[in-house]
Design an enzyme around this catalytic site. Structure first.
Site, short mmCIF file in Angstrom:
data_model
loop_
_atom_site.label_atom_id
_atom_site.label_comp_id
_atom_site.label_asym_id
_atom_site.label_seq_id
_atom_site.Cartn_x
_atom_site.Cartn_y
_atom_site.Cartn_z
N TYR A 1 -6.61 11.12 0.73
CA TYR A 1 -6.14 10.22 1.80
C TYR A 1 -7.31 9.42 2.40
O TYR A 1 -7.23 8.20 2.56
CB TYR A 1 -5.45 11.06 2.88
CG TYR A 1 -4.91 10.26 4.03
CD1 TYR A 1 -3.77 9.47 3.88
CD2 TYR A 1 -5.53 10.27 5.29
CE1 TYR A 1 -3.26 8.73 4.93
CE2 TYR A 1 -5.02 9.55 6.35
CZ TYR A 1 -3.89 8.78 6.17
OH TYR A 1 -3.39 8.04 7.22
N THR B 1 3.98 10.98 14.83
CA THR B 1 4.99 10.30 14.01
C THR B 1 5.66 11.35 13.11
O THR B 1 5.16 12.49 12.99
CB THR B 1 4.36 9.23 13.11
OG1 THR B 1 3.57 9.89 12.11
CG2 THR B 1 3.53 8.23 13.87
N ASP C 1 10.95 -0.84 3.28
CA ASP C 1 10.65 0.59 3.15
C ASP C 1 11.30 1.11 1.87
O ASP C 1 12.10 0.41 1.23
CB ASP C 1 11.15 1.37 4.37
CG ASP C 1 10.25 2.56 4.69
OD1 ASP C 1 9.63 2.59 5.79
OD2 ASP C 1 10.13 3.47 3.83
N LYS D 1 -7.92 5.37 2.41
CA LYS D 1 -8.00 4.58 3.65
C LYS D 1 -9.35 3.90 3.80
O LYS D 1 -9.47 2.82 4.39
CB LYS D 1 -7.69 5.48 4.86
CG LYS D 1 -6.25 5.97 4.89
CD LYS D 1 -5.27 4.80 4.97
CE LYS D 1 -3.83 5.24 5.06
NZ LYS D 1 -2.89 4.12 5.24
N SER E 1 9.97 3.85 9.86
CA SER E 1 9.54 5.17 10.33
C SER E 1 8.22 5.04 11.07
O SER E 1 7.39 4.19 10.75
CB SER E 1 9.38 6.13 9.14
OG SER E 1 8.97 7.41 9.59
N GLY E 2 8.03 5.89 12.05
CA GLY E 2 6.74 6.07 12.71
C GLY E 2 6.12 4.78 13.23
O GLY E 2 6.77 4.00 13.95
N ILE E 3 4.87 4.55 12.85
CA ILE E 3 4.12 3.40 13.35
C ILE E 3 4.80 2.09 12.95
O ILE E 3 4.93 1.17 13.76
CB ILE E 3 2.67 3.45 12.81
CG1 ILE E 3 1.91 4.62 13.45
CG2 ILE E 3 1.94 2.13 13.05
CD1 ILE E 3 0.56 4.93 12.79
P1 NAP Z 1 5.62 7.63 8.37
O1 NAP Z 1 6.37 7.96 9.62
O2 NAP Z 1 5.77 8.55 7.20
O3 NAP Z 1 5.96 6.13 7.94
C1 NAP Z 1 5.52 5.60 6.72
C2 NAP Z 1 6.70 4.94 6.03
O4 NAP Z 1 6.23 4.38 4.79
C3 NAP Z 1 7.81 5.94 5.67
O5 NAP Z 1 9.09 5.39 5.92
C4 NAP Z 1 7.57 6.14 4.19
O6 NAP Z 1 8.71 6.59 3.47
C5 NAP Z 1 7.16 4.74 3.78
N1 NAP Z 1 6.59 4.74 2.44
C6 NAP Z 1 5.88 5.71 1.82
N2 NAP Z 1 5.59 5.36 0.58
C7 NAP Z 1 6.12 4.13 0.38
C8 NAP Z 1 6.15 3.25 -0.72
N3 NAP Z 1 5.59 3.57 -1.90
N4 NAP Z 1 6.76 2.05 -0.58
C9 NAP Z 1 7.35 1.71 0.60
N5 NAP Z 1 7.36 2.52 1.69
C10 NAP Z 1 6.75 3.72 1.57
O7 NAP Z 1 4.05 7.56 8.67
P2 NAP Z 1 3.21 6.99 9.92
O8 NAP Z 1 2.57 8.14 10.57
O9 NAP Z 1 4.03 6.05 10.71
O10 NAP Z 1 2.08 6.21 9.12
C11 NAP Z 1 2.14 4.81 8.93
C12 NAP Z 1 0.79 4.35 8.40
O11 NAP Z 1 -0.22 4.67 9.35
C13 NAP Z 1 0.39 5.05 7.09
O12 NAP Z 1 -0.26 4.12 6.26
C14 NAP Z 1 -0.56 6.12 7.57
O13 NAP Z 1 -1.48 6.48 6.57
C15 NAP Z 1 -1.23 5.41 8.73
N6 NAP Z 1 -1.82 6.31 9.69
C16 NAP Z 1 -1.06 7.21 10.36
C17 NAP Z 1 -1.67 8.06 11.27
C18 NAP Z 1 -0.90 9.08 12.06
O14 NAP Z 1 -1.54 9.93 12.70
N7 NAP Z 1 0.43 9.06 12.05
C19 NAP Z 1 -3.05 7.98 11.50
C20 NAP Z 1 -3.78 7.06 10.79
C21 NAP Z 1 -3.17 6.21 9.91
P3 NAP Z 1 8.83 8.17 3.20
O15 NAP Z 1 9.22 8.79 4.52
O16 NAP Z 1 9.89 8.26 2.16
O17 NAP Z 1 7.48 8.65 2.70
#
Ligand code: NAP
Length: 259
Positions: free
Chosen positions: A157, A192, A38, A161, A17-19
């Site tokens: 959060y 995302t 995941d 981080k 998912s996402g990033i």
């Molecule tokens: P995302 O689309 O929700 O992707 C994160 C993935 O990690 C999801 O598939 C999620 O599953 C999975 N996940 C959650 N808990 C988990 C666990 N305990 N074990 C294994 N997998 C798990 O989010 P994203 O926006 O791509 O974010 C990715 C990373 O970048 C995160 O660490 C986030 O904090 C960081 N980040 C994101 C942003 C932003 O603006 N998007 C900015 C700064 C940092 P579920 O869908 O079931 O939760």
């Protein structure tokens, strides 16, 4: 002899998912072998089907919760035995919430720290244990600019981080003599599934005001910096660092005056 990218295996948590998904696609496009880990079986199946044409046998999936120490160690052992020796880890799995500090329940605070901090520790340690005897490897933790600034609604959060920034420095120092490098990428707001779920229009307008480039990033804009940190030829003397990929958010002071 140094491995070519075709031989290198990278484990990407949160990889469907996402990033994380964008990174899996970017790494495959650059010729790496990728293990996407995941938590949700359904999302893994969707990614397996979506990436079937792009992977040419260089992509495997594993279902695991990053807070489950035994399961993560099993995933790493299976990868080493069946898919290839790990060269790198990108830890993108994470959860988030936007809740003011006074309204944040302890259970939510604990859950976010468990997934984002303990999960990173469990995964990085498991991968480092198998990379260390080989004397090389690169670990990239995905933190956030919310770990670098006092962003509203992010007491859990942002604390989680922020912890990753110092975890990175400590691991980098402890493992430097073993040839392992550990760095952090801190994204700004990225479009995302996570932000589409959590960010209201007010949140989006606020971010667009305080990001110098005036927009959210796209998930594929993380690929270049992360691949560079994974690449032993590109960043061989870089460890313990945080690179903000944030459209200028952390550089921002007085904005350009309105015309
Ligand atoms: P995302 O689309 O929700 O992707 C994160 C993935 O990690 C999801 O598939 C999620 O599953 C999975 N996940 C959650 N808990 C988990 C666990 N305990 N074990 C294994 N997998 C798990 O989010 P994203 O926006 O791509 O974010 C990715 C990373 O970048 C995160 O660490 C986030 O904090 C960081 N980040 C994101 C942003 C932003 O603006 N998007 C900015 C700064 C940092 P579920 O869908 O079931 O939760």
């Amino acid at each position: 002899m140094r491995n070519t990218s075709e031989d290198r295996v990278v484990m990407v948590t949160g990889g469907v998912s996402g990033i994380g998904l964008a990174l899996v696609q970017g790494l495959l496009a650059k010729g790496w072998r990728v293990l996407a880990v995941d938590v949700q079986a359904g999302q893994i199946e969707a990614a397996r089907q979506a990436l079937a044409g792009a992977s040419a046998g260089r992509l495997q999936f594993a279902q695991a919760d990053v807070t489950d120490e035994a399961r993560i160690e099993q995933v790493v052992a299976d990868c080493e035995a069946d898919f290839g020796p790990l060269h790198g880890l990108v830890h993108s799995a994470g959860i988030a919430a936007e809740v003011p500090a006074l309204e944040t329940e302890v259970a939510m605070f604990r859950r976010i720290l468990d997934v984002n901090v303990t999960g990173a520790f469990i995964t990085a340690r498991a991968v480092a244990r198998v990379m260390q005897p080989r004397g090389s490897g690169s670990i990239v933790l995905i933190s956030s600019v919310s770990g670098m600034r006092g962003n509203y609604g992010r007491v859990a959060y942002g604390s989680s981080k922020s912890a990753l920034l110092n975890m990175t420095r400590i691991m980098a120092v402890e493992w430097a003599h073993s040839g392992l490098r550990v760095n952090t990428v801190a994204p700004g707001p990225i479009d995302t599934p996570l932000t589409r779920k959590i960010h209201t229009q007010v949140t989006r307008d606020n971010w667009n005001r305080v990001v110098a480039m005036g927009r959210y990033g796209a998930d594929h804009e993380l690929v270049g910096p992360v691949c560079w940190l994974l690449d032993p030829d590109g960043s061989s003397y870089v460890t313990g660092q945080v690179i903000a990929v944030d459209g200028g958010f952390t550089a921002m002071g007085l904005p350009v005056p309105a015309a």
